[in-house]
Design an enzyme around this catalytic site. Structure first.
Site, PDB file in Angstrom:
ATOM      1  N   GLU A 151       0.795  -1.225   0.000  1.00 23.10           N
ATOM      2  CA  GLU A 151       0.000   0.000   0.000  1.00 23.10           C
ATOM      3  C   GLU A 151       0.836   1.289   0.000  1.00 23.10           C
ATOM      4  O   GLU A 151       0.793   2.097   0.951  1.00 23.10           O
ATOM      5  CB  GLU A 151      -0.957  -0.013   1.192  1.00 23.10           C
ATOM      6  CG  GLU A 151      -1.917  -1.173   1.148  1.00 23.10           C
ATOM      7  CD  GLU A 151      -3.106  -0.997   2.074  1.00 23.10           C
ATOM      8  OE1 GLU A 151      -3.007  -0.269   3.062  1.00 23.10           O
ATOM      9  OE2 GLU A 151      -4.148  -1.616   1.794  1.00 23.10           O
ATOM     10  N   GLU A 209      -5.296  -8.534   0.797  1.00 20.60           N
ATOM     11  CA  GLU A 209      -5.994  -8.216   2.049  1.00 20.60           C
ATOM     12  C   GLU A 209      -7.473  -7.967   1.806  1.00 20.60           C
ATOM     13  O   GLU A 209      -7.823  -7.229   0.881  1.00 20.60           O
ATOM     14  CB  GLU A 209      -5.421  -6.959   2.731  1.00 20.60           C
ATOM     15  CG  GLU A 209      -4.093  -7.139   3.382  1.00 20.60           C
ATOM     16  CD  GLU A 209      -3.571  -5.831   3.972  1.00 20.60           C
ATOM     17  OE1 GLU A 209      -4.375  -4.989   4.430  1.00 20.60           O
ATOM     18  OE2 GLU A 209      -2.337  -5.635   3.946  1.00 20.60           O
TER      19      GLU A 209
HETATM   20  O1  LIG Z   1      -6.733  -1.529   8.706  1.00 19.43           O
HETATM   21  C1  LIG Z   1      -6.607  -2.885   8.459  1.00 19.43           C
HETATM   22  C2  LIG Z   1      -5.403  -3.160   7.573  1.00 19.43           C
HETATM   23  C3  LIG Z   1      -4.066  -2.884   8.247  1.00 19.43           C
HETATM   24  O2  LIG Z   1      -3.986  -3.564   9.476  1.00 19.43           O
HETATM   25  C4  LIG Z   1      -2.956  -3.318   7.282  1.00 19.43           C
HETATM   26  O3  LIG Z   1      -1.665  -3.261   7.859  1.00 19.43           O
HETATM   27  C5  LIG Z   1      -2.943  -2.435   6.047  1.00 19.43           C
HETATM   28  O4  LIG Z   1      -2.285  -3.064   4.958  1.00 19.43           O
HETATM   29  C6  LIG Z   1      -4.345  -2.033   5.671  1.00 19.43           C
HETATM   30  N1  LIG Z   1      -4.694  -1.255   4.653  1.00 19.43           N
HETATM   31  C7  LIG Z   1      -6.011  -1.033   4.760  1.00 19.43           C
HETATM   32  C8  LIG Z   1      -6.808  -0.176   3.850  1.00 19.43           C
HETATM   33  N2  LIG Z   1      -6.224   1.104   3.678  1.00 19.43           N
HETATM   34  C9  LIG Z   1      -6.027   2.060   4.658  1.00 19.43           C
HETATM   35  C10 LIG Z   1      -6.437   3.349   4.432  1.00 19.43           C
HETATM   36  C11 LIG Z   1      -6.213   4.323   5.382  1.00 19.43           C
HETATM   37  C12 LIG Z   1      -5.558   4.029   6.551  1.00 19.43           C
HETATM   38  C13 LIG Z   1      -5.137   2.726   6.783  1.00 19.43           C
HETATM   39  C14 LIG Z   1      -5.377   1.730   5.836  1.00 19.43           C
HETATM   40  C15 LIG Z   1      -6.505  -1.712   5.821  1.00 19.43           C
HETATM   41  N3  LIG Z   1      -5.456  -2.336   6.361  1.00 19.43           N
END
Ligand SMILES: OC[C@@H]1[C@@H](O)[C@H](O)[C@@H](O)c2nc(CNc3ccccc3)cn21
Length: 446
Positions: free
Chosen positions: A166, A352
């Site tokens: 990401e 994910e």
């Molecule tokens: O939030 C759940 C997971 C996180 O634990 C992972 O480490 C990460 O890869 C992850 N990405 C997202 C989706 N994108 C996002 C957007 C804004 C803030 C944080 C995550 C969710 N998640």
């Protein structure tokens, strides 16, 4: 193929990340990361939570792999902590750090679980942040040297590699919104981080090809939110499209597959792109083997000239998870279908997908029906995508374990396995038992 069964050999897995589960961030010679620094800075995380202990996976990895085997996982996506290997990001190598991942990989292979390694899941060595981190063009070389060393040490046993997790979140939540490490609020820094992550990614793919890893595949994992226009007006449609180009896979796949940033970014954000970025575009076009798609939710975008990139989110009354994210399974299909139509990748993996709900332990069980419903609704959309031409080869549930949810600390639970942080006891939730049946039947109907 029956309408409810996934293709034969579909790769069913679960995912985690180093800083979120391992604990022991400075043990055995490991260097500090920007998330160790950020979480130890008062005010940055819920309740002042840090990754100092997390799920204690650094010590409990054998128990956790036994859990994966009990669940019947075919694959496990995890990340390597760069500062465990290079405590200062470059130069001195920490053999004890390499040894931990050697033991982890060997234990996975013994359990007949295929490792998918994410080389970078946000825990940058703090020493490199002191040199500018992702805003310093030299990071492309520092990262490639780290990645190439991982190929050399693990490439005989690890065949599936993800360069970055990401990069949009790293760039904008970490460098513009300031809610993630390194806690910056600078739009120029954000776009510089986008560009240098792409440079690092493509140099690493080139190095991977030169290592000639037998049966090796390399890709990148991108965050995605399904942005719908609030109304069927050209303004709202344009605002939703721009939000898509900025915050979803196009920001990275357009340079990788088509050799330039998306049209809307060049029209509305060109002032923030690094000076002479065009000189790097040819090198960034290094071919990849798969695209990793992360998907959690959708939102509604309304044109708003006062908002960044001319759009703001508005409510549409959909149910939400504990993160306040809409539950919008149809958006999953749109994202998967869109990536196939726009770039036609050879392979796609869902790296994910999952949800946070308010899980409670009752008589040593966790009845998380909402998470089962969320996963089932999203798997239905994933199968529909496959049936409509998406080259989807696997799905990794986020997450194997409840873990450190970044700025939310331990207040949000995404795991299919519950973790009691006081005792470090694991309890397989009903969703974990359900997912185990999905894997066994290769279907969400059984
Ligand atoms: O939030 C759940 C997971 C996180 O634990 C992972 O480490 C990460 O890869 C992850 N990405 C997202 C989706 N994108 C996002 C957007 C804004 C803030 C944080 C995550 C969710 N998640």
């Amino acid at each position: 193929m029956s309408e409810k069964v996934f293709p034969k050999d579909f790769m069913w897995g679960a995912a985690t990340a180093s800083y979120q589960i391992e604990g022991s961030p400075l043990v055995d010679g490991a260097g500090s990361s920007i998330w160790h620094r950020f979480s130890h800075t008062p005010g940055n995380t819920y309740n002042g939570d840090t990754g100092d202990v997390a799920d204690d996976h650094y010590n409990k990895y054998k128990e956790d792999i036994a859990l994966m085997k009990e669940l019947g996982l075919k694959a496990y996506r995890f990340s390597i902590s760069w500062p465990r290997i290079f405590p200062y990001g470059k130069g001195k190598i920490n053999e004890k750090g390499v040894d931990f991942y050697n033991r982890l990989v060997d234990e996975l292979l013994k359990a007949n679980i295929t490792p998918f390694v994410t080389l970078y899941h946000w825990d940058l060595p703090a020493a490199l942040q002191d040199l500018g981190g992702w805003t310093n063009r030299d990071i492309a070389y520092w990262y490639t040297d780290y990645a190439d060393y991982m190929f050399q040490r693990f490439g005989d046993r690890v065949k599936n590699w993800i360069t970055l997790n990401e990069p949009w979140v790293m760039a904008f939540v970490g460098h513009f919104m300031g809610e993630h490490a390194p806690g910056m609020k600078d739009l120029y820094a954000s776009f510089s981080a986008v560009h240098n992550q792409l440079r690092a990614h493509s140099k690493t793919v080139k190095a991977f090809r030169e290592e000639n890893i037998k049966e090796g595949k390399i890709g990148i994992t991108l965050s995605n939110t399904s942005h719908d226009p609030a109304a069927d007006s050209q303004e709202d449609i344009d605002a939703a499209r721009l939000a898509h180009e900025w915050s979803n896979y196009p920001l990275f796949l357009n340079p990788i597959y088509k050799g330039d940033y998306p049209k809307g970014i060049k029209e509305h954000a060109s002032e923030f792109l690094p000076h002479n970025y065009e000189n790097d575009l040819e090198e960034i076009k290094e071919k990849i083997d798969f695209v990793g798609i992360n998907y959690y939710s959708g939102d509604l975008v309304k044109a708003d000239t006062k908002s960044f990139l001319g759009g703001k989110n508005v409510e549409r009354g959909l149910p939400k998870t504990e993160m306040g994210w809409e539950i919008y399974p149809e958006g999953f299909y749109k994202i998967l279908k869109g990536v196939q139509e726009e770039y036609n990748p050879k392979e796609v993996y869902v790296t994910e997908n999952g949800a946070a709900f308010d899980d409670k332990v009752v008589n040593q069980e966790v009845h998380d029906e909402k998470r089962i419903e969320y996963l089932k609704q999203h798997l239905e959309q994933a199968l529909k995508a496959i049936q409509n031409g998406v080259t989807l080869k696997g799905y990794f549930a986020w997450s194997l374990l409840d873990n450190f949810e970044w700025a939310w600390g331990y207040s949000k639970r995404f795991g299919i396995v519950y973790v009691d942080y006081k005792t470090q006891k694991r309890i397989i939730k009903d969703s974990g038992k359900w997912y185990s049946q999905v894997i066994k039947n290769n279907s969400f109907e059984f």
